[in-house]
Design a protein around this motif. Sequence first.
Motif, mmCIF file in Angstrom:
data_model
loop_
_atom_site.group_PDB
_atom_site.id
_atom_site.type_symbol
_atom_site.label_atom_id
_atom_site.label_comp_id
_atom_site.label_asym_id
_atom_site.label_seq_id
_atom_site.Cartn_x
_atom_site.Cartn_y
_atom_site.Cartn_z
ATOM 1 N N CYS A 115 0.677 -0.968 0.259
ATOM 2 C CA CYS A 115 0.005 0.572 0.312
ATOM 3 C C CYS A 115 0.806 0.916 0.149
ATOM 4 O O CYS A 115 1.874 1.516 1.174
ATOM 5 N N ASP A 169 2.215 5.749 -1.161
ATOM 6 C CA ASP A 169 1.507 7.080 -2.339
ATOM 7 C C ASP A 169 1.835 7.214 -3.171
ATOM 8 O O ASP A 169 3.155 7.028 -3.353
ATOM 9 N N ASN A 193 4.688 11.221 -3.255
ATOM 10 C CA ASN A 193 5.194 10.950 -1.986
ATOM 11 C C ASN A 193 6.499 10.835 -2.338
ATOM 12 O O ASN A 193 7.563 9.872 -0.946
ATOM 13 N N TRP A 246 -2.047 2.105 -4.968
ATOM 14 C CA TRP A 246 -1.716 3.235 -4.645
ATOM 15 C C TRP A 246 -2.808 4.039 -4.703
ATOM 16 O O TRP A 246 -4.067 4.136 -4.814
ATOM 17 N N TYR A 247 -2.600 5.183 -3.384
ATOM 18 C CA TYR A 247 -4.073 5.611 -2.349
ATOM 19 C C TYR A 247 -3.503 7.204 -1.720
ATOM 20 O O TYR A 247 -2.014 6.519 -1.121
ATOM 21 N N PRO A 248 -3.535 8.334 -2.080
ATOM 22 C CA PRO A 248 -2.778 9.083 -1.572
ATOM 23 C C PRO A 248 -2.620 9.202 0.384
ATOM 24 O O PRO A 248 -3.439 8.597 0.679
ATOM 25 N N MET A 249 -1.761 9.285 0.507
ATOM 26 C CA MET A 249 -1.647 9.324 2.424
ATOM 27 C C MET A 249 -2.205 10.176 2.738
ATOM 28 O O MET A 249 -1.584 11.367 3.438
ATOM 29 N N PHE A 295 -6.273 6.945 3.584
ATOM 30 C CA PHE A 295 -5.372 5.763 3.365
ATOM 31 C C PHE A 295 -5.753 4.489 3.706
ATOM 32 O O PHE A 295 -5.439 3.436 3.065
ATOM 33 N N ASN A 349 -8.672 2.528 3.182
ATOM 34 C CA ASN A 349 -9.219 1.853 1.574
ATOM 35 C C ASN A 349 -7.418 1.320 0.732
ATOM 36 O O ASN A 349 -7.770 0.948 -0.096
ATOM 37 N N THR A 350 -6.898 1.354 1.608
ATOM 38 C CA THR A 350 -6.354 0.556 1.581
ATOM 39 C C THR A 350 -5.877 -0.866 2.264
ATOM 40 O O THR A 350 -6.447 -2.467 1.461
ATOM 41 N N ASP A 388 -2.807 16.212 -0.737
ATOM 42 C CA ASP A 388 -3.219 14.919 -1.483
ATOM 43 C C ASP A 388 -2.181 15.477 -2.106
ATOM 44 O O ASP A 388 -1.310 16.645 -3.434
#
Length: 278
Positions: A38, A40, A43, A74-77, A81, A84-85, A170
Motif C-alpha cells: 500500500c 502513496d 510521496n 496506490w492511494y494518497p497518504m 489511506f 481504503n488500502t 494530496d
Amino acid sequence: MPAWAARYVVAALAGLGLPATVLAQTSDLVSTTAFRVCADPANDPMSNDKETGYENRIAELMAKKLELPVSYTWYPMATGFIRNTLRANKCDVVIGYAQGHELVLNTNHYFTSAYTLVTQEGSTIDGVDTLSDSRLKDKRLGVVAGSPPASHMARNGLIAAARAYDLMVDRRYESPIIDMLDDLKAGEIDGALIWGPISGPLVKSDYPGMTVTPLVKETLPPRLFYRITMGVRQGERVWARKLNSLIRRNQDEINAILIDAGVPLLNDMGTGLLGEGN
C-alpha cells in the motif's frame, strides 16, 4: 486455505526458521502470489508510482527475499489511506509507518530518525541543533502546521515569525515541503523544520548548499524522533513476525538503501547519528 497455499506458507515459515504450528494463525488475506504494498503514488522521496522512492527500493528488497513480485495499490497518504488500502484487503503492507500507531499492527522498527532544521550553508543559524538556541530568536522558520516541532517553537517564542505549511494534502497536487525548501532557497524564510526522512533525501538530490541538522538534543515533549516500522493489518501477527525476520536478516541492506537516499539514521534512543556511539 487451499492446500497449495498451505504448502507455500509452511515452506516459507520453514525457510525463516519458524515452527509450522504458526500456520494455523496465518491470515487468508495475505497474498501468496505477490508482495502487495500500500503506497502513496506521489510521496517523494519515499514512494511514487514510478517506483523510484526509497520505500519502493525497500519493497523490492523484501519481495526479492520472498521470491515474489511487487504489486502496488496506490492511494494518497491522507485521511482514509489505511481504510481504503490495507483494511480493504487491497494490499498487505505499508512500508513506512510510525511505531505505535493504532490503525495498523507494527512490525519491529527498521530505522529511527528525527525532525531536522534545514538551513542555508554559512547562515547565522547553520548547524543549530536545538530550538531553544538564542540564534533562532526573531528568525523566520517554516514549519508544517500541527507537527511536533511547532510545540517546541511555541515554547521558545518562535511562532510569531513562523510561516506555516499545510499538513494533510494530496501530494499529486500540492507539495508543502517542496514549497518550504523553495522558500528557504529564495530567502523568504531562514530555516525549515522538516521530518528527516523527507528533508535529507530532498536536500541531497535537489537543494545543494543546504544543511540538514537532526534535532536530537530536545529533552522536553513532544519528542522529535520516531521509530519507523512496516504496518500490517491488526491481528496478522504471523505475517508481522515473518516481516520481522526479513528486517532482522536484511538490516544492513535496508540501511544501505536509506543512507544512499540521504535519510539521517539515528540510534534507537534518538540521541545521535547511527554509528556515532551516542
